[in-house]
Design a protein around this motif. Structure first.
Motif, PDB file in Angstrom:
ATOM      1  N   ILE A 126     -36.212 -27.387   6.039  1.00  0.00           N
ATOM      2  CA  ILE A 126     -36.810 -25.948   6.143  1.00  0.00           C
ATOM      3  C   ILE A 126     -35.796 -24.932   6.891  1.00  0.00           C
ATOM      4  O   ILE A 126     -35.854 -23.663   6.263  1.00  0.00           O
ATOM      5  CB  ILE A 126     -38.428 -26.125   6.822  1.00  0.00           C
ATOM      6  CG1 ILE A 126     -39.229 -26.894   6.166  1.00  0.00           C
ATOM      7  CG2 ILE A 126     -38.878 -24.649   7.132  1.00  0.00           C
ATOM      8  CD1 ILE A 126     -40.763 -27.181   6.796  1.00  0.00           C
ATOM      9  N   ILE A 127     -35.433 -25.227   7.977  1.00  0.00           N
ATOM     10  CA  ILE A 127     -34.424 -24.344   8.839  1.00  0.00           C
ATOM     11  C   ILE A 127     -33.363 -23.978   7.914  1.00  0.00           C
ATOM     12  O   ILE A 127     -32.692 -22.744   8.052  1.00  0.00           O
ATOM     13  CB  ILE A 127     -34.304 -24.915  10.166  1.00  0.00           C
ATOM     14  CG1 ILE A 127     -35.553 -25.206  10.958  1.00  0.00           C
ATOM     15  CG2 ILE A 127     -33.312 -23.964  10.820  1.00  0.00           C
ATOM     16  CD1 ILE A 127     -35.318 -25.855  12.428  1.00  0.00           C
ATOM     17  N   PHE A 128     -32.375 -25.052   7.514  1.00  0.00           N
ATOM     18  CA  PHE A 128     -31.071 -24.722   7.182  1.00  0.00           C
ATOM     19  C   PHE A 128     -30.976 -24.845   5.837  1.00  0.00           C
ATOM     20  O   PHE A 128     -29.939 -24.092   5.125  1.00  0.00           O
ATOM     21  CB  PHE A 128     -30.037 -26.027   7.708  1.00  0.00           C
ATOM     22  CG  PHE A 128     -30.165 -26.030   9.285  1.00  0.00           C
ATOM     23  CD1 PHE A 128     -29.630 -25.195   9.944  1.00  0.00           C
ATOM     24  CD2 PHE A 128     -30.930 -27.108   9.801  1.00  0.00           C
ATOM     25  CE1 PHE A 128     -29.340 -25.183  11.277  1.00  0.00           C
ATOM     26  CE2 PHE A 128     -30.676 -27.119  11.330  1.00  0.00           C
ATOM     27  CZ  PHE A 128     -30.053 -26.217  11.845  1.00  0.00           C
ATOM     28  N   LEU A 129     -31.824 -25.307   4.875  1.00  0.00           N
ATOM     29  CA  LEU A 129     -31.773 -25.421   3.341  1.00  0.00           C
ATOM     30  C   LEU A 129     -32.876 -24.524   2.653  1.00  0.00           C
ATOM     31  O   LEU A 129     -33.058 -24.611   1.505  1.00  0.00           O
ATOM     32  CB  LEU A 129     -31.707 -26.782   2.839  1.00  0.00           C
ATOM     33  CG  LEU A 129     -30.768 -27.753   3.216  1.00  0.00           C
ATOM     34  CD1 LEU A 129     -30.792 -29.180   2.997  1.00  0.00           C
ATOM     35  CD2 LEU A 129     -29.146 -27.308   3.094  1.00  0.00           C
ATOM     36  N   ALA A 130     -33.799 -23.829   3.362  1.00  0.00           N
ATOM     37  CA  ALA A 130     -35.000 -23.109   3.117  1.00  0.00           C
ATOM     38  C   ALA A 130     -35.799 -23.812   2.165  1.00  0.00           C
ATOM     39  O   ALA A 130     -36.200 -23.323   1.173  1.00  0.00           O
ATOM     40  CB  ALA A 130     -34.145 -21.832   2.163  1.00  0.00           C
ATOM     41  N   GLU A 131     -36.220 -25.005   2.516  1.00  0.00           N
ATOM     42  CA  GLU A 131     -36.993 -25.971   1.890  1.00  0.00           C
ATOM     43  C   GLU A 131     -38.260 -25.728   2.419  1.00  0.00           C
ATOM     44  O   GLU A 131     -38.398 -25.668   3.616  1.00  0.00           O
ATOM     45  CB  GLU A 131     -36.401 -27.331   1.895  1.00  0.00           C
ATOM     46  CG  GLU A 131     -35.152 -27.622   1.095  1.00  0.00           C
ATOM     47  CD  GLU A 131     -34.768 -29.197   1.409  1.00  0.00           C
ATOM     48  OE1 GLU A 131     -33.656 -29.631   0.665  1.00  0.00           O
ATOM     49  OE2 GLU A 131     -35.419 -29.840   2.060  1.00  0.00           O
ATOM     50  N   GLY A 132     -39.344 -25.703   1.626  1.00  0.00           N
ATOM     51  CA  GLY A 132     -40.548 -25.565   1.819  1.00  0.00           C
ATOM     52  C   GLY A 132     -41.315 -26.918   2.103  1.00  0.00           C
ATOM     53  O   GLY A 132     -40.867 -27.963   1.732  1.00  0.00           O
ATOM     54  N   MET A 133     -42.369 -27.021   2.704  1.00  0.00           N
ATOM     55  CA  MET A 133     -42.896 -28.291   3.025  1.00  0.00           C
ATOM     56  C   MET A 133     -44.514 -28.125   2.657  1.00  0.00           C
ATOM     57  O   MET A 133     -45.411 -27.162   3.057  1.00  0.00           O
ATOM     58  CB  MET A 133     -43.218 -28.789   4.283  1.00  0.00           C
ATOM     59  CG  MET A 133     -43.694 -29.833   4.672  1.00  0.00           C
ATOM     60  SD  MET A 133     -43.226 -30.728   6.138  1.00  0.00           S
ATOM     61  CE  MET A 133     -44.168 -29.783   7.314  1.00  0.00           C
ATOM     62  N   SER A 134     -45.421 -29.003   1.783  1.00  0.00           N
ATOM     63  CA  SER A 134     -46.465 -28.627   1.351  1.00  0.00           C
ATOM     64  C   SER A 134     -47.534 -29.214   2.224  1.00  0.00           C
ATOM     65  O   SER A 134     -47.278 -29.796   3.075  1.00  0.00           O
ATOM     66  CB  SER A 134     -46.533 -29.576  -0.313  1.00  0.00           C
ATOM     67  OG  SER A 134     -46.474 -30.860  -0.206  1.00  0.00           O
ATOM     68  N   LEU A 135     -48.813 -29.200   1.824  1.00  0.00           N
ATOM     69  CA  LEU A 135     -49.753 -29.715   2.511  1.00  0.00           C
ATOM     70  C   LEU A 135     -49.602 -31.350   2.750  1.00  0.00           C
ATOM     71  O   LEU A 135     -49.883 -31.945   3.622  1.00  0.00           O
ATOM     72  CB  LEU A 135     -51.332 -29.589   1.970  1.00  0.00           C
ATOM     73  CG  LEU A 135     -52.484 -30.192   2.580  1.00  0.00           C
ATOM     74  CD1 LEU A 135     -52.490 -29.812   4.141  1.00  0.00           C
ATOM     75  CD2 LEU A 135     -53.593 -29.849   1.807  1.00  0.00           C
ATOM     76  N   ARG A 136     -49.161 -31.805   1.552  1.00  0.00           N
ATOM     77  CA  ARG A 136     -48.866 -33.256   1.372  1.00  0.00           C
ATOM     78  C   ARG A 136     -47.835 -33.807   2.620  1.00  0.00           C
ATOM     79  O   ARG A 136     -47.947 -34.795   3.360  1.00  0.00           O
ATOM     80  CB  ARG A 136     -48.372 -33.568   0.008  1.00  0.00           C
ATOM     81  CG  ARG A 136     -47.615 -35.213  -0.042  1.00  0.00           C
ATOM     82  CD  ARG A 136     -47.060 -35.102  -1.464  1.00  0.00           C
ATOM     83  NE  ARG A 136     -46.165 -36.254  -1.365  1.00  0.00           N
ATOM     84  CZ  ARG A 136     -46.594 -37.404  -2.396  1.00  0.00           C
ATOM     85  NH1 ARG A 136     -47.434 -37.140  -3.017  1.00  0.00           N
ATOM     86  NH2 ARG A 136     -45.922 -38.458  -2.413  1.00  0.00           N
ATOM     87  N   GLY A 137     -46.722 -32.914   2.865  1.00  0.00           N
ATOM     88  CA  GLY A 137     -45.808 -32.905   3.896  1.00  0.00           C
ATOM     89  C   GLY A 137     -46.483 -33.089   5.244  1.00  0.00           C
ATOM     90  O   GLY A 137     -45.939 -33.786   5.946  1.00  0.00           O
ATOM     91  N   TYR A 138     -47.288 -31.931   5.335  1.00  0.00           N
ATOM     92  CA  TYR A 138     -47.840 -32.186   6.880  1.00  0.00           C
ATOM     93  C   TYR A 138     -48.918 -33.279   6.949  1.00  0.00           C
ATOM     94  O   TYR A 138     -48.946 -33.859   8.217  1.00  0.00           O
ATOM     95  CB  TYR A 138     -48.794 -30.591   6.908  1.00  0.00           C
ATOM     96  CG  TYR A 138     -47.889 -29.318   7.089  1.00  0.00           C
ATOM     97  CD1 TYR A 138     -47.220 -29.279   7.912  1.00  0.00           C
ATOM     98  CD2 TYR A 138     -47.858 -28.478   6.096  1.00  0.00           C
ATOM     99  CE1 TYR A 138     -46.704 -28.002   8.456  1.00  0.00           C
ATOM    100  CE2 TYR A 138     -47.054 -27.309   6.252  1.00  0.00           C
ATOM    101  CZ  TYR A 138     -46.557 -27.218   7.578  1.00  0.00           C
ATOM    102  OH  TYR A 138     -45.518 -25.849   7.492  1.00  0.00           O
TER     103      TYR A 138
END
Length: 310
Positions: A263-275
């Motif tokens: 998320i921080i370095f590659l601008a990847e998002g995280m879904s509800l599944r990830g949380y």
């Protein structure tokens, strides 16, 4: 004992954080150099970074050898054994990353959480129900965090699966030797051995070009000084006071930190599944410590009952 356990848990969490962010460095580093050369340089840096500390604490280290009953030959054999297993695990992971997604690699690598207690049974290690429950939740969390879509076993996935087996063996190897050998010495030797093997393979399989190495300087420095020199040494120190299965569950949090790094370095998002996966990972860590938490609460309750009322 409780203070030592808490210190070990904190060190293991810090280790998992450094390793999690290292996934970013490993992927970026291979944009410029091959996997074996990357490992050769970073593990060499990790070993060299410990030399000043080894020299500084030299006198205490000689006394530690005497108390453990090991001579220099025994220490060297232990370091070679740990370094060989580390080389196999690190090489399989680094090469496997070229043929599979980072998400699948993170999940499959994390299977060592399950493999450590299973292999530990063969070594007569006691593995209680809380550890198995924690391992289940940790594995479920790793799956939700790392696997996207269908799960198919390809070449890269099989290499990462083999890597998780050797990382599980490495955890047990460190558990065996860390109580007998100074952690700095054990770490420095195993890193040097891993670097030697990696460089030997790189000479025959990969181009070695100085300009390419310089372009990968930042990932190499993080992988060498952070992921290797600091994190692996913290693992050895922490495992002196933590059971291997318990250690594996906490270190599996590296997958959570890998997501954060993306998320921080590659601008990847995280879904509800990830949380949800992160929540299951935390639940797994807490479940694995249930015995310690429960014993502490009983001790505090007994102290309150025994102490006079004021």
């Amino acid at each position: 004992m409780e203070k030592k356990t808490l210190r070990s848990d904190i060190l293991l969490i810090l280790t998992s954080a450094i390793w999690g962010f290292a996934f970013v460095a490993q992927l970026v580093g291979m944009d410029h150099i091959g996997p074996y050369l990357y490992n050769a340089i970073r593990f060499a840096l990790g070993s060299l970074s410990l030399m000043p500390l080894i020299l500084f604490f030299g006198k205490n280290r000689r006394e530690a050898y005497k108390s453990s009953g090991l001579n220099r030959k025994g220490v060297l054999i232990a370091g070679i054994a740990a370094g060989t297993v580390l080389f196999l695990g690190a090489s399989l992971q680094q090469v496997g990353l070229q043929y599979t997604t980072a998400g699948k690699a993170g999940f499959i690598t994390g299977l060592y959480v399950i493999l450590v207690p299973i292999l530990g049974i063969a070594l007569s290690h006691r593995t209680g129900l809380p550890t198995w429950i924690g391992a289940f939740f940790a594995a479920a969390g790793l799956y939700l965090i790392s696997v996207k879509g269908g799960f198919q076993i390809g070449r890269g996935d099989l290499l990462i699966l083999a890597c998780s087996l050797f990382f599980a063996i490495h955890v047990l190897t460190i558990d065996h030797f860390s109580r007998k050998i100074d952690p700095l010495v054990l770490s420095a030797i195993q890193f040097a051995v891993c670097s030697f093997y990696s460089f030997a393979v790189a000479v025959f399989r990969e181009p070695i070009i100085l300009e390419d190495i310089l372009q990968a300087t930042i990932p190499i420095l993080y992988g060498g000084l952070g992921s290797v020199g600091i994190a692996y040494t913290l693992q050895v120190v922490a495992q002196k006071d933590a059971p291997p299965a318990h250690s594996a569950i906490i270190m599996s949090l590296e997958s959570v930190f890998a997501v954060i790094g993306g998320i921080i370095f590659l601008a990847e998002g995280m879904s509800l599944r990830g949380y949800i996966g992160c929540g299951l990972m935390l639940l797994g860590m807490l479940a694995s410590q249930w015995d310690v938490i429960f014993r502490n609460s009983i001790k505090k309750e007994k102290k309150m009952q025994i102490s006079p009322q004021k």
